[in-house]
Write a protein that holds these residues in place. Structure first.
Motif, PDB file in Angstrom:
ATOM      1  N   ARG A   1       0.853  -1.181   0.000  1.00 20.11           N
ATOM      2  CA  ARG A   1       0.000   0.000   0.000  1.00 20.11           C
ATOM      3  C   ARG A   1       0.892   1.236   0.000  1.00 20.11           C
ATOM      4  N   ILE A   2       0.439   2.297  -0.657  1.00 21.97           N
ATOM      5  CA  ILE A   2       1.239   3.523  -0.734  1.00 21.97           C
ATOM      6  C   ILE A   2       0.400   4.722  -0.304  1.00 21.97           C
ATOM      7  N   LEU A   3       1.080   5.726   0.231  1.00 21.77           N
ATOM      8  CA  LEU A   3       0.433   6.952   0.702  1.00 21.77           C
ATOM      9  C   LEU A   3       1.411   8.100   0.514  1.00 21.77           C
ATOM     10  N   HIS A   4       0.924   9.208  -0.020  1.00 24.17           N
ATOM     11  CA  HIS A   4       1.781  10.362  -0.296  1.00 24.17           C
ATOM     12  C   HIS A   4       1.288  11.563   0.489  1.00 24.17           C
ATOM     13  N   LEU A   5       2.200  12.249   1.179  1.00 27.33           N
ATOM     14  CA  LEU A   5       1.863  13.472   1.905  1.00 27.33           C
ATOM     15  C   LEU A   5       2.205  14.683   1.049  1.00 27.33           C
ATOM     16  N   SER A   6       1.367  15.698   1.111  1.00 24.31           N
ATOM     17  CA  SER A   6       1.585  16.918   0.342  1.00 24.31           C
ATOM     18  C   SER A   6       2.715  17.749   0.936  1.00 24.31           C
ATOM     19  N   HIS A   7       3.336  18.581   0.102  1.00 28.26           N
ATOM     20  CA  HIS A   7       4.313  19.540   0.607  1.00 28.26           C
ATOM     21  C   HIS A   7       3.622  20.438   1.623  1.00 28.26           C
ATOM     22  N   ASN A   8       4.251  20.633   2.774  1.00 25.34           N
ATOM     23  CA  ASN A   8       3.576  21.404   3.809  1.00 25.34           C
ATOM     24  C   ASN A   8       4.583  22.029   4.775  1.00 25.34           C
ATOM     25  N   PRO A   9       5.350  23.027   4.328  1.00 24.17           N
ATOM     26  CA  PRO A   9       6.297  23.685   5.240  1.00 24.17           C
ATOM     27  C   PRO A   9       5.555  24.541   6.264  1.00 24.17           C
ATOM     28  N   LEU A  10       5.903  24.376   7.526  1.00 27.66           N
ATOM     29  CA  LEU A  10       5.227  25.095   8.597  1.00 27.66           C
ATOM     30  C   LEU A  10       6.230  25.607   9.624  1.00 27.66           C
ATOM     31  N   ASN A  11       5.870  26.714  10.266  1.00 24.25           N
ATOM     32  CA  ASN A  11       6.726  27.276  11.308  1.00 24.25           C
ATOM     33  C   ASN A  11       6.537  26.579  12.647  1.00 24.25           C
ATOM     34  N   ALA A  12       5.420  25.868  12.820  1.00 26.09           N
ATOM     35  CA  ALA A  12       5.144  25.148  14.057  1.00 26.09           C
ATOM     36  C   ALA A  12       4.652  23.748  13.714  1.00 26.09           C
ATOM     37  N   SER A  13       4.865  22.819  14.615  1.00 28.80           N
ATOM     38  CA  SER A  13       4.499  21.430  14.359  1.00 28.80           C
ATOM     39  C   SER A  13       3.001  21.252  14.178  1.00 28.80           C
TER      40      SER A  13
ATOM     41  N   ARG B   1      -0.470  18.813  13.935  1.00 30.86           N
ATOM     42  CA  ARG B   1      -0.983  17.606  14.595  1.00 30.86           C
ATOM     43  C   ARG B   1      -1.476  16.576  13.596  1.00 30.86           C
ATOM     44  N   GLU B   2      -1.944  17.029  12.439  1.00 27.42           N
ATOM     45  CA  GLU B   2      -2.476  16.128  11.420  1.00 27.42           C
ATOM     46  C   GLU B   2      -1.732  16.347  10.101  1.00 27.42           C
ATOM     47  N   PRO B   3      -1.414  15.276   9.384  1.00 23.87           N
ATOM     48  CA  PRO B   3      -0.706  15.432   8.108  1.00 23.87           C
ATOM     49  C   PRO B   3      -1.627  15.917   7.000  1.00 23.87           C
ATOM     50  N   THR B   4      -1.057  16.576   6.008  1.00 20.42           N
ATOM     51  CA  THR B   4      -1.797  16.975   4.822  1.00 20.42           C
ATOM     52  C   THR B   4      -1.605  15.879   3.775  1.00 20.42           C
ATOM     53  N   ILE B   5      -2.662  15.150   3.485  1.00 22.30           N
ATOM     54  CA  ILE B   5      -2.583  13.960   2.636  1.00 22.30           C
ATOM     55  C   ILE B   5      -3.060  14.285   1.229  1.00 22.30           C
ATOM     56  N   SER B   6      -2.250  13.932   0.247  1.00 26.02           N
ATOM     57  CA  SER B   6      -2.625  14.205  -1.143  1.00 26.02           C
ATOM     58  C   SER B   6      -3.335  13.030  -1.788  1.00 26.02           C
ATOM     59  N   SER B   7      -3.243  11.852  -1.177  1.00 28.37           N
ATOM     60  CA  SER B   7      -3.939  10.678  -1.716  1.00 28.37           C
ATOM     61  C   SER B   7      -4.202   9.699  -0.582  1.00 28.37           C
ATOM     62  N   THR B   8      -5.202   8.869  -0.738  1.00 31.44           N
ATOM     63  CA  THR B   8      -5.543   7.900   0.293  1.00 31.44           C
ATOM     64  C   THR B   8      -4.675   6.651   0.158  1.00 31.44           C
ATOM     65  N   TRP B   9      -4.677   5.818   1.200  1.00 29.95           N
ATOM     66  CA  TRP B   9      -3.991   4.534   1.104  1.00 29.95           C
ATOM     67  C   TRP B   9      -4.546   3.768  -0.089  1.00 29.95           C
ATOM     68  N   GLN B  10      -3.663   3.209  -0.880  1.00 28.72           N
ATOM     69  CA  GLN B  10      -4.129   2.432  -2.015  1.00 28.72           C
ATOM     70  C   GLN B  10      -3.051   1.451  -2.460  1.00 28.72           C
ATOM     71  N   ALA B  11      -3.467   0.430  -3.178  1.00 30.36           N
ATOM     72  CA  ALA B  11      -2.512  -0.476  -3.803  1.00 30.36           C
ATOM     73  C   ALA B  11      -1.978   0.182  -5.070  1.00 30.36           C
TER      74      ALA B  11
END
Length: 241
Positions: A30-42, A44-54
């Motif tokens: 299964r693969i999952l990709h997170l979007s580019h998301n530069p932030l000055n503070a940590s 709590r939730e990731p920015t997801i560009s696609s759902t879990w998938q085969a």
């Protein structure tokens, strides 16, 4: 690490269609990709560009990291349960962008950049690593170093500090389910210029990747592994250096 499998352009793997078809034959990936998301503070939730998938013949797979997909295909031969690859990558970025403030504090400080961009200290850690710390992971793979060619004297410290910090934070945030010594694998920087008698910082970065030992694992980088690429340069690559 962000080099795509294929994405409607000339930037793609050779025989990418065959690679995807082969990946589809293993039903445990299964693969999952997170979007580019530069932030000055940590975050709590990731920015997801696609759902879990085969893996499949679709845009999500085509835009996935080629290195991650090939690595997953190799893993699938040895694992008998489902597993996932989470891609958090931004091309051309320095190691300090992926390091927490605590990890950076362990090494000599660099001059900070004012603008919020993907190269500022800790911004990619804040937006793309911190949000997934509660996940239980079993290892990490790393393909980076070109952007730090001018400061190899810092890289050895920063690399060791970042690995140690990631391990401690994943272990704590996952309530000890992630091993505090999970395997960490990296790709050695391959030569990028067919020249002699010149440094350009790259040989020094290769040395710094091993913590100054010339090999891994070693006393400074335990449970760390290297994919040797010294013999894999392509000086005539149409995709640049």
């Amino acid at each position: 690490m962000e080099y795509f499998v294929s994405w409607r352009s000339s930037v793609q793997m050779r025989n990418f269609s065959t690679i995807i078809t082969t990946a589809m034959q293993s039903n445990n990936q299964r693969i999952l990709h997170l979007s580019h998301n530069p932030l000055n503070a940590s975050a709590r939730e990731p920015t997801i560009s696609s759902t879990w998938q085969a893996p499949g013949h679709d845009w999500q797979t085509e835009k996935f990291s080629a290195v991650c997909l090939i690595f997953a295909m190799e893993l699938s031969k040895h694992l008998h349960q489902p597993f996932g690859m989470v891609e958090t990558s931004v091309g051309g970025t320095p190691i300090h962008a992926w390091s927490s403030p605590a990890a950076l504090h362990a090494c000599p400080q660099q001059k900070k950049k004012r603008a919020l961009n993907e190269k500022r200290p800790s911004v990619l850690y804040n937006g793309m690593i911190a949000p997934i710390l509660p996940m239980t992971i079993f290892g990490a793979i790393w393909y980076q170093g070109e952007a730090d060619w001018a400061t190899p004297h810092l890289y050895a410290c920063q690399f060791e500090a970042m690995i140690s910090d990631w391990r401690a934070k994943f272990h704590q945030a996952s309530k000890n389910q992630t091993s505090v010594m999970f395997p960490f694998g990296f790709v050695q920087l391959a030569p990028h210029r067919n020249v002699t008698g010149a440094h350009f910082g790259w040989p020094d970065i290769r040395w710094a990747q091993t913590g100054g030992y010339g090999y891994v694992p070693n006393p400074a980088l335990k449970t760390v592994f290297m994919a040797v690429a010294m013999d894999l340069p392509d000086y005539a690559s149409p995709y640049g250096k």
